[in-house]
Structure formats: C-alpha cells, structure tokens
Design an enzyme around this catalytic site. Sequence first.
Site, PDB file in Angstrom:
ATOM      1  N   VAL A  17      -8.324   1.360  -4.404  1.00  0.00           N
ATOM      2  CA  VAL A  17      -6.992   1.881  -4.068  1.00  0.00           C
ATOM      3  C   VAL A  17      -6.336   2.519  -5.294  1.00  0.00           C
ATOM      4  CG1 VAL A  17      -4.743   1.325  -3.094  1.00  0.00           C
ATOM      5  CG2 VAL A  17      -6.762   0.086  -2.288  1.00  0.00           C
ATOM      6  N   ALA A  46      -3.665  -1.034 -15.722  1.00  0.00           N
ATOM      7  CA  ALA A  46      -4.349  -2.282 -16.105  1.00  0.00           C
ATOM      8  C   ALA A  46      -5.640  -2.455 -15.311  1.00  0.00           C
ATOM      9  CB  ALA A  46      -3.443  -3.481 -15.853  1.00  0.00           C
ATOM     10  N   ILE A 139      -1.417   3.933   8.254  1.00  0.00           N
ATOM     11  CA  ILE A 139      -0.434   4.023   9.347  1.00  0.00           C
ATOM     12  C   ILE A 139       0.906   3.479   8.838  1.00  0.00           C
ATOM     13  CG2 ILE A 139       0.156   3.287  11.691  1.00  0.00           C
ATOM     14  CD1 ILE A 139      -2.801   2.562  12.114  1.00  0.00           C
ATOM     15  N   ASP A 204      -8.099 -11.665   6.791  1.00  0.00           N
ATOM     16  CA  ASP A 204      -7.355 -10.457   6.395  1.00  0.00           C
ATOM     17  C   ASP A 204      -6.448 -10.004   7.552  1.00  0.00           C
ATOM     18  OD1 ASP A 204      -7.046  -7.946   4.615  1.00  0.00           O
ATOM     19  OD2 ASP A 204      -7.700  -7.119   6.529  1.00  0.00           O
ATOM     20  N   LYS A 208      -2.249  -9.856   7.646  1.00  0.00           N
ATOM     21  CA  LYS A 208      -1.466  -8.694   8.094  1.00  0.00           C
ATOM     22  C   LYS A 208      -0.582  -9.067   9.286  1.00  0.00           C
ATOM     23  CE  LYS A 208      -5.027  -5.528   6.417  1.00  0.00           C
ATOM     24  NZ  LYS A 208      -6.328  -4.905   6.735  1.00  0.00           N
TER      25      LYS A 208
HETATM   26  P1  NAP Z   1     -10.788  -3.457  -6.117  1.00  0.00           P
HETATM   27  O1  NAP Z   1     -11.539  -2.205  -5.838  1.00  0.00           O
HETATM   28  O2  NAP Z   1     -11.551  -4.728  -6.274  1.00  0.00           O
HETATM   29  O3  NAP Z   1      -9.908  -3.191  -7.442  1.00  0.00           O
HETATM   30  C1  NAP Z   1      -9.243  -4.211  -8.114  1.00  0.00           C
HETATM   31  C2  NAP Z   1      -8.743  -3.694  -9.450  1.00  0.00           C
HETATM   32  O4  NAP Z   1      -8.042  -4.750 -10.104  1.00  0.00           O
HETATM   33  C3  NAP Z   1      -9.865  -3.244 -10.399  1.00  0.00           C
HETATM   34  O5  NAP Z   1      -9.506  -2.093 -11.078  1.00  0.00           O
HETATM   35  C4  NAP Z   1      -9.982  -4.412 -11.371  1.00  0.00           C
HETATM   36  O6  NAP Z   1     -10.401  -4.040 -12.678  1.00  0.00           O
HETATM   37  C5  NAP Z   1      -8.556  -4.880 -11.430  1.00  0.00           C
HETATM   38  N1  NAP Z   1      -8.487  -6.275 -11.838  1.00  0.00           N
HETATM   39  C6  NAP Z   1      -9.087  -7.346 -11.281  1.00  0.00           C
HETATM   40  N2  NAP Z   1      -8.842  -8.456 -11.995  1.00  0.00           N
HETATM   41  C7  NAP Z   1      -8.091  -8.070 -13.043  1.00  0.00           C
HETATM   42  C8  NAP Z   1      -7.554  -8.744 -14.164  1.00  0.00           C
HETATM   43  N3  NAP Z   1      -7.759 -10.054 -14.353  1.00  0.00           N
HETATM   44  N4  NAP Z   1      -6.818  -8.042 -15.043  1.00  0.00           N
HETATM   45  C9  NAP Z   1      -6.639  -6.707 -14.891  1.00  0.00           C
HETATM   46  N5  NAP Z   1      -7.126  -6.013 -13.842  1.00  0.00           N
HETATM   47  C10 NAP Z   1      -7.854  -6.680 -12.949  1.00  0.00           C
HETATM   48  O7  NAP Z   1      -9.683  -3.720  -4.983  1.00  0.00           O
HETATM   49  P2  NAP Z   1      -9.055  -2.668  -3.968  1.00  0.00           P
HETATM   50  O8  NAP Z   1      -9.956  -2.495  -2.796  1.00  0.00           O
HETATM   51  O9  NAP Z   1      -8.587  -1.474  -4.686  1.00  0.00           O
HETATM   52  O10 NAP Z   1      -7.815  -3.521  -3.411  1.00  0.00           O
HETATM   53  C11 NAP Z   1      -6.635  -3.692  -4.172  1.00  0.00           C
HETATM   54  C12 NAP Z   1      -5.566  -4.308  -3.264  1.00  0.00           C
HETATM   55  O11 NAP Z   1      -5.334  -3.429  -2.180  1.00  0.00           O
HETATM   56  C13 NAP Z   1      -5.962  -5.641  -2.641  1.00  0.00           C
HETATM   57  O12 NAP Z   1      -4.809  -6.440  -2.504  1.00  0.00           O
HETATM   58  C14 NAP Z   1      -6.472  -5.232  -1.261  1.00  0.00           C
HETATM   59  O13 NAP Z   1      -6.360  -6.271  -0.294  1.00  0.00           O
HETATM   60  C15 NAP Z   1      -5.526  -4.107  -0.950  1.00  0.00           C
HETATM   61  N6  NAP Z   1      -5.993  -3.138   0.027  1.00  0.00           N
HETATM   62  C16 NAP Z   1      -7.233  -2.603  -0.094  1.00  0.00           C
HETATM   63  C17 NAP Z   1      -7.631  -1.643   0.829  1.00  0.00           C
HETATM   64  C18 NAP Z   1      -9.001  -1.020   0.771  1.00  0.00           C
HETATM   65  O14 NAP Z   1      -9.341  -0.284   1.704  1.00  0.00           O
HETATM   66  N7  NAP Z   1      -9.795  -1.243  -0.268  1.00  0.00           N
HETATM   67  C19 NAP Z   1      -6.753  -1.257   1.854  1.00  0.00           C
HETATM   68  C20 NAP Z   1      -5.476  -1.819   1.923  1.00  0.00           C
HETATM   69  C21 NAP Z   1      -5.117  -2.763   0.997  1.00  0.00           C
HETATM   70  P3  NAP Z   1     -11.871  -3.433 -12.939  1.00  0.00           P
HETATM   71  O15 NAP Z   1     -11.851  -2.070 -12.309  1.00  0.00           O
HETATM   72  O16 NAP Z   1     -11.989  -3.365 -14.423  1.00  0.00           O
HETATM   73  O17 NAP Z   1     -12.839  -4.370 -12.286  1.00  0.00           O
HETATM   74  N1  HSE Z   2     -10.660  -4.931   4.074  1.00  0.00           N
HETATM   75  C1  HSE Z   2      -9.517  -4.362   4.706  1.00  0.00           C
HETATM   76  C2  HSE Z   2      -9.940  -3.710   6.010  1.00  0.00           C
HETATM   77  C3  HSE Z   2      -8.900  -3.325   3.798  1.00  0.00           C
HETATM   78  O1  HSE Z   2     -11.143  -3.545   6.213  1.00  0.00           O
HETATM   79  O2  HSE Z   2      -9.098  -3.381   6.816  1.00  0.00           O
HETATM   80  C4  HSE Z   2      -7.612  -2.807   4.341  1.00  0.00           C
HETATM   81  O3  HSE Z   2      -6.622  -3.764   4.261  1.00  0.00           O
END
Ligand code: NAP
Ligand code: HSE
Length: 440
Positions: A17, A46, A139, A204, A208
Amino acid sequence: MTGTEVFNIGLCGFGTVGQGVWQHLAAHRAGLEARLGVRLAVTRVAVRDRRKARDVAIPARLLTEDPLSIATDPAIPIVCELIGGTTLAREVTLAALRAGKVVVSANKALICDHGPEIIRTAARHGGHFFFEASVAGGIPIIKALREGLVANRFPRIYGILNGTCNYILTRMQEENAPYAQVLAEAKRLGYAEADESLDVDGWDTAHKASVLAWLAHGAWVRSDQMIVEGISRLTPEDFRNAALLGYGIKLLAVITRDFARNELCVRVHPTLLPRGNVVANVHGVFNAVSVTGDVVGTTFYSGRGAGRDATASAVIADLADAASLLKYGKGAHLLGEVTAPPSSGCRLAPAEHIRSRYYLRLAVADRPGVLARIASVMARHHVSIASVIQNPATEPGLASLVLTTHESNERATAATLRDLRRLAVVRAEPVLLRLGDFDS
Ligand code: NAP
Ligand code: HSE
C-alpha cells in the site's frame, strides 16, 4: 505554487500500500494540489529494512527504520500508518494522535481491536483519525455511511469485504481450481495479508465488519463477539451442490439491527447467495457492499477491495481530507466531528434471534435408516428439512448427504450439530453454511 502552504506527510510503511500511495500521489500531485490549494510533500518514510530492494524507487535520504520518530516529528502534521498489525501500528497511531496530528490508516485489525482507545485519544488531544482504506479497498464505503447516508438508520448491511477470499472462491467456483494454488496467486498479487489466516479464516472480514458496525450503529463489536467462519473447509462439492440449488457461495459480513428489540448482530461466514443476487455476481478481487437504509432503501457499492492501486486511492482520498481539514479547519468537515451515531444502548442479538435457512453437508455411512436418524435429530431441535441431495462420497460405503432447512436459528442449529457429531453414522465434521435469501 510558490507561497502556498505545504503539509508534510510521513509514510509509516512502504510495502504494497505504501508504495502505491507514493506512486499515485506523485502522479496526481499537481491536480490534487490545485484542487486543495495546498502542497503535499512526503518528507519521511519508515520501513523495517532500509536496504531492502523495492519495486518503487525512493530517495534513500527519506528512509528511516524508526516510525515513532515520524509520529512525533513536529514538522509532520499528517502521519500515514501502513505498517499493519496491532502492536507497533498502535504505538505509532497513538503517539501521532497525542501530538494532535491527523492519522490516516488502512489498518482494520487495529481499529477493530483498539478503536475506542484511538477515538478517545484523538478526541482528547485534538488529533484526527481517517480510515477510508480500512474497509473494502477502493470503495468509499466509509464516506458513504458517514456522510452520504447520514440521514439513515441501517437495518441491514452485508457484503464481500475480503478480496483474497473472493478471488479464491471465484476461481474455485469457475475453474474448479485447487485452494492452495489460488491462495498462492492471491499472495503474489499483493491481495493477501502477511498472515493469510486473517483472510481465509474470516478475521479480516470480521475486523472490517466491526468498523462498519461502529460507523452504522455506534457500537464496538469485537471479533470474538461475532460468529466468524472462514472458507478453508469449502470443497468443489459445495460449489456443485450450491449451483444445483440455484446459489453461488460468497464469504459475507452480515450486520443486522433489529430496532424493535434494539439488538445488533455482526457475523461473518460463507453464505449461499441466490444466483440472481447482485452481490453473488461480484467476482475476483472485487468487494461489494449492500447497505439498506430506512430512508434511502437499498444502495449498492462495488469495486476493487484489495491491492496496491485500489487501496492507495482510498488512502490518498484521506490525505486530501486531512490537508483540507488542516487548511480550512474542523467546521469544514463532518469527519472527525460526527464519527458515529449514538449506539442507543443496543445489545448483541442472542443466538435464538439470529435466523436464516441452512445448508448442511454430512459424510455418512451409506446404509438403511441413516437418513431417518439424522432427520430425527433435526426434528428434536425443531429444524425443518427443506430439501435433500445424496451424492456418492469418495470413500466406499460412505455417502455425502446435503440437506437444506427451512428458516431456523443459531441456537437450534448449534444443538443439532452437537447431536449429529455424536452419531456413529456421521463420519466427519459436518459442514454448515447459511443461506442468504436477502431480498436485495
Ligand atoms: P506490507 O506490504 O507487509 O508492508 C508493510 C510495511 O511496513 C513494509 O514497508 C515494512 O517494511 C513496514 N514495516 C513492518 N514492520 C516495520 C517496523 N517494525 N518498522 C518500520 N516499518 C515496518 O503491508 P501492506 O499490504 O502494504 O498493508 C499495510 C496495511 O494496509 C495493513 O494494515 C493492511 O491490513 C492494510 N491494507 C492492505 C491492503 C492490501 O491490499 N495489501 C488493502 C487494504 C488495507 P519493509 O518494507 O522494510 O519490510
Ligand atoms: N487481505 C485483504 C483482502 C486486503 O484481501 O481484502 C484488503 O483489506
């Protein structure tokens, strides 16, 4: 835009994200800034590991491995928490709110587990908490409930809130594809959570649902207070049986409020939806939400529920709101002032008030009298059979019995399952699914 006010943004997290936010903010910056009348600058980012190779290039000087330093940096009024999880993310969020900042979050697990603390902290310290990306990806369902539908009370909200599960179920249904292979692809595409059980076991979706229930009803419902069932026990046979009965299968969140009894029910489970239902026809990573308001009637929302771009779209919408709030002041926004309606002391509905029709699949010994024994257990608990299908099971001597019921309730079906498990002729854990015979 010389002389224009600049708002610095700190991105905590630069994963799926975070990188999407950086990319799309850069691409759309000029248009956004012209509309908002401010400049937006991402000044710190970060990550856990600064040396990690990334898809999206970023100047090394912006990177830090200390997200709390961003949360407390007086030069950064807008903090975007995109780390995930509920430990460090909570610390970062609370530290930023205590400093009176605007926090933008996509973290539904954090809101479900710590929502009351976050909202209290924001109120106490003059901070603000925006979370459009936390539910249904791209959405704008939070805005719809909070702003567009503010005139309404909501007897029913239901929908597909997890893109990963919908992607898996769609491919299982359409291609008979094996569960493990489809899950691996969902992870590669960036849809799945780091801990995939959050997706496939329904948590999850429950997180939501908790956010939506709060927005619609002002009551915090924790995931351990809901019925939460995931998709991992579904088999190709369930999809075939459902099709024979005229249904598809979707993992749904269902939030119902009985205003006469003042009861609220929040549940998450695989649901048989009639093939003609609009939500049943939303496939792949798409999410869909059906919201019934007492004034507007039923409204329907659909779009990509997960992934880099859709989620970035929602985060950037919040960043725009944050900038506009900082520039024009609180009065310009409903957000932050009216966070949710009063709960009016609503209670959680007891199991006997949670009603639906059911689908029951049983692996049973294929011999005379078995169906009668099962029917007698169901009759004992006043669960009335509506239809029966018998399929040969994969093991010799066994049959797969599929029953649907007339309307019953969670208490009666739980008692029925308990007694069915005790029968020697029932050879595996029964599979119980709900039918979602929603009128719209
Ligand atoms: P992700 O790809 O795992 O990214 C997490 C990020 O946080 C990475 O950049 C990681 O660093 C960093 N991080 C983790 N631990 C850390 C620490 N101790 N100190 C500093 N940085 C740290 O996760 P994501 O999919 O982007 O999701 C992020 C949030 O959005 C979550 O709450 C998730 O539920 C939500 N979300 C995700 C989606 C989706 O489709 N992916 C959709 C809606 C909501 P590194 O890059 O160095 O590992
Ligand atoms: N893992 C979640 C999904 C990301 O598949 O909908 C979006 O919140």
